[in-house]
Design an enzyme around this catalytic site. Sequence first.
Site, PDB file in Angstrom:
ATOM      1  N   HIS A  95      38.636  29.015  47.346  1.00  0.00           N
ATOM      2  CA  HIS A  95      38.859  30.539  46.103  1.00  0.00           C
ATOM      3  C   HIS A  95      38.529  30.604  44.879  1.00  0.00           C
ATOM      4  CE1 HIS A  95      40.817  34.259  44.218  1.00  0.00           C
ATOM      5  NE2 HIS A  95      40.419  34.050  45.458  1.00  0.00           N
ATOM      6  N   GLU A 144      33.255  36.982  47.080  1.00  0.00           N
ATOM      7  CA  GLU A 144      33.582  37.228  45.216  1.00  0.00           C
ATOM      8  C   GLU A 144      33.053  37.160  43.782  1.00  0.00           C
ATOM      9  OE1 GLU A 144      38.064  38.081  47.244  1.00  0.00           O
ATOM     10  OE2 GLU A 144      37.649  35.731  46.636  1.00  0.00           O
TER      11      GLU A 144
HETATM   12  O1  G3P Z   1      41.471  36.443  47.528  1.00  0.00           O
HETATM   13  C1  G3P Z   1      40.621  37.828  47.341  1.00  0.00           C
HETATM   14  C2  G3P Z   1      40.968  38.384  46.000  1.00  0.00           C
HETATM   15  O2  G3P Z   1      40.461  37.296  45.081  1.00  0.00           O
HETATM   16  C3  G3P Z   1      40.051  39.540  45.261  1.00  0.00           C
HETATM   17  O3  G3P Z   1      41.324  39.601  44.507  1.00  0.00           O
HETATM   18  O4  G3P Z   1      42.981  41.255  43.403  1.00  0.00           O
HETATM   19  O5  G3P Z   1      40.550  41.485  43.303  1.00  0.00           O
HETATM   20  O6  G3P Z   1      41.974  42.103  45.331  1.00  0.00           O
HETATM   21  P1  G3P Z   1      41.767  41.252  44.331  1.00  0.00           P
END
Ligand code: G3P
Length: 224
Positions: A95, A144
Site C-alpha cells: 500500500h 491508487e
Molecule cells: O486503501 C484504500 C485507500 O488508500 C484509499 O483511501 O481514504 O482515499 O478511500 P481513501
Amino acid sequence: MHFDSPIVITNFKTYKEATGTNALELAKQHERLANELQINLAIAGQAVDLQMLAAGVSIPVLAQHVDPVTHGAYTGHLPPDVLKPLGVDGSLLNHSERRLPSEMIADAVSRLRENGMFVVICAETASEGFQFMQQFNPDYIAIEPPELIGGEVSVSNARPELIKEAVQMIGAGKVLVGAGVKNGEDVRVATELGAVGILVASGVVKAENPAAVLRDLCSGFKKS
Ligand code: G3P
C-alpha cells in the site's frame, strides 16, 4: 466467504472509527450488507484486530500488510503463517502508506500463497501494476494514485484515463481502483472503465453512516 469480483474492500487503516470494538461493529455492517445485497464485501483490518475480526464475521478479512517471515526468531513481524490459522484470508501488500521493496513483495507473496491466502498488491501507476502482475500474479492489483488518497476528489473523477490504461495493461478481471472513492457514481465510472472492484477507506470509515455509503457504493455495480 467470497473473494470474487465485483468486490469492495474497505481498508480500516488505523482510523479510530475502525479500531477495536468500532472495527467489529463496522465489520458486521459490511457482513450484513454483503448478505443482503449479495455483493462481495471484504475488509482489511488492523493487525491487533485481525483475530477478533476473523472470528466475528464471515466475509473475507485481510491484513493491511504482512511480513515475509515465518514462525521463529523474528521480532515485531506479522507473518502469514501466524495469521492463516486465525482465519485471516489474505493481505494487501505494498500500500502507498506501507511500500515494500520488490524482493520483500516477492517473499510475502510466496508466504501468503503457501498458506492459501489471497493477495492484493497495490500500485501507484498502471505500469507499476503491470510489472507487479507479471512478477507476482496476485489475485488483484489495486491502482491508487497517492495524491488522491484520503481526499475529496475520486480517482474516477480525476484520473479516469488511469483506470482505462490500467485495465488495458493488466487485464480484465484483475484491476481494483481506489483513492477518494465516495459514492456509487465513482464505482459506476470505475467499473464501466473495466475495474472489477474498489479499495476504499475514508469514504466509508469516516462516514456518519458507513452502511448507507456502502449501500450507495454497491449501487454503482451494474446488475447482471
Ligand atoms: O486503501 C484504500 C485507500 O488508500 C484509499 O483511501 O481514504 O482515499 O478511500 P481513501
